[in-house]
Design an enzyme around this catalytic site. Structure first.
Site: not given
Lengths: 69, 462
Positions: B152, B176, B77
């Site tokens: 996210s 997330s 990420k």
């Protein structure tokens, strides 16, 4: 009852935070005031009595040997 | 080449039946075929991937694999620092930012011999989203690209589901990891708070932030967690706990396991879609068939947990990004600007009351889980909504199912438990006691192996 968020109060809060918003952004932010107030009410006690010490976070300094030197 | 799990690929690599280079080339081909649709990567690193794969192959040929992640294609990420590779947090503000060293979790994957496929799409600074006013578009759901991945860790969810990577690093402040796992039909574990180091990862809300594995299966999450877990003095919240053998805990049965169900969360407080309800009910039957007992659990209303977590999150986030909010507010996406503005409306007293409420809620969960091993509820309320149907003030929509376990710091995982009428996945969330992440993985793994949900991939890669 949700306390009113006046334009002056919002301006004060934003200025305190150092944020500069357009009139449109301020109006947008005011739309969630009641929802935010409801959240704030939910983290307070409904019976009006103060919380006891077990609701406080323990604060530990974590003193180590270097603090005693 | 078919899409492998880590468990399958590592066994084939160890037996010299699968080449890490061929596996990586297959993943790169899948990336090329899907990326224009999925936008799962902010920065693919094809050259690095091939170099990593060649190095892994040479080492494995000479000495054997370091472990089950050696030669496995992974993604990271984009709020996680990667040495020498641009790390933007999905924001204009950090364009051109090239960290000198890897975050602790990224370094752990490098040490394990993984193949870095690239930096994965994230909501800006792991907040807000989906946003269309960022340097790169939001990730799309591989089961239907018109639909949201949740966030996210949106790119991680999409890329794992599409088989572009076998696993990826996610982060979770209010859901997330588990949200994208739920909507993309994969497994995602938010470990116990402090189990995986946050050093080198951009903060969202420090007391709620967790780093964890996302993969196709619970077993693969166990393999990944093994590499990532452990004490790190560079993270002030890092726990110093013994690290068990997570994969060894996956017994396949649940004999004697006591499962609680927080039914009112998903049946009363936020009523889920029928497919989610059916998935949870079926999961409970599967647990029982595997030897578990099921018990009812009652907690404070979901909205209380949401209020507590949201107020803490708004404040800590506003503190973390105060300087940029004051000086570069217009450089954030409109969604993140809104989130940062909220910090101005939450007083110090509001924050402290939320922290005190958090202590009460944690005590409540601890008492409710006495005598139980895990509790379950929904992971998300339904199938993924369309990308353009996510409200701008989504923090004030109906309360979420994931944030209670950020508030508590307890380990929690979403696993796929079926599909809805739109053909998109639905999920069940499994929650364990602190540092009993192995039990969460065991329950998830046993469920996956007793059902057929892991046999179906999105049509675009099938």
């Amino acid at each position: 009852m949700t306390p009113e968020l006046t334009d002056d109060a919002l301006d004060y809060l934003l200025a305190s935070a150092g944020l500069v918003l357009t009139a449109e952004q301020k109006a947008d932010l005011k739309t969630i005031h009641a929802d935010l107030a409801a959240m704030k009410a939910r983290v307070r006690k409904s019976n009006g009595k103060p919380r006891g010490p077990m609701a406080e976070l323990a604060h530990g300094f974590g003193f180590g040997p270097e603090d005693l030197a | 080449m078919s899409i492998f799990t880590i468990a399958e690929a590592s066994a084939a690599i160890a037996a010299k039946k699968l080449s890490p280079v061929e596996l990586t080339q297959a993943c790169l081909a899948r990336l090329a075929a899907t990326e224009n649709t999925l936008h799962a990567f902010v920065l693919p690193t094809e050259e690095r991937a091939l170099a990593d794969a060649q190095a892994a192959e040479a080492e494995i040929f000479a000495k054997g694999p370091r472990g089950p992640l050696h030669g496995i294609p992974v993604g990271v990420k984009d709020i996680v620092d990667t040495a020498g590779i641009e790390t933007t947090c999905g924001s204009k503000i950090l364009q051109g930012n090239v960290p000198a060293k890897d975050a602790a979790c990224a370094a752990a994957l490098v040490s394990a011999g993984t193949v870095l496929m690239g930096k994965l799409t994230t909501h800006e600074f792991a907040d807000g989203g989906p946003s269309f006013d960022l340097p790169t578009p939001p990730a799309a759901n591989p089961w239907n690209p018109e639909h949201f991945t949740a966030g996210s860790s949106s790119g991680t969810g999409a890329a794992v589901a599409a088989g572009v990577i076998l696993c990826g690093i996610g982060t979770d402040t209010g859901g997330s990891i588990r949200g994208p796992a739920a909507l993309c039909g994969i497994a995602g574990l938010k470990p116990t708070y402090g189990l995986v180091s946050r050093a080198g990862v951009a903060p969202a809300a420090f007391s709620l932030d967790h780093i964890g594995p996302m993969a196709w299966t619970a077993e693969d999450c166990a393999i990944m967690l093994q590499a990532m877990a452990g004490h790190d003095p560079a993270d002030p919240a890092s726990a110093s706990q013994p690290i068990p053998d997570y994969r060894a805990a996956l017994t396949g049965h649940l004999q004697g396991v006591r499962v609680g169900v927080i039914r009112h969360f998903h049946e009363v407080d936020h009523v889920v879609q029928p497919a989610v309800q059916a998935g949870i009910d079926h999961a409970l039957e599967v647990f029982k068939s595997l030897g578990a007992s099921v018990h009812e659990v009652t907690l404070s209303p979901l909205a209380d947990w949401q209020a507590c977590g949201s107020l803490i999150s708004m404040t800590e986030r506003a503190a973390a990004y105060e300087e940029w909010a004051r000086t570069r507010l217009g450089d954030f996406s409109a969604r993140v600007q809104r989130r940062l503005q909220l910090g101005a409306l939450v007083s110090g007293v509001d924050y402290v009351q939320a922290v005190r409420r958090r202590r009460e809620l944690r005590a409540e969960l601890k008492a409710a889980m006495a005598g139980l091993d895990v509790v379950v509820t929904a992971g998300a309320p339904g199938e993924a909504p369309k990308l353009d149907a996510v409200p701008v003030w989504d923090a004030f929509a109906k309360p979420g199912f994931t944030i209670p376990f950020n508030v508590a710091g307890y380990p929690a995982m979403c696993v796929c438990s079926g599909f809805g009428p739109g053909g998109l996945p639905v999920s069940t969330q499994i929650v364990g006691k602190p540092f009993q992440d192995a039990m969460v993985l065991r329950v998830g793994d046993a469920f996956e192996k007793a059902t057929d949900w892991r046999k179906t991939r999105p049509a675009m890669v099938s």
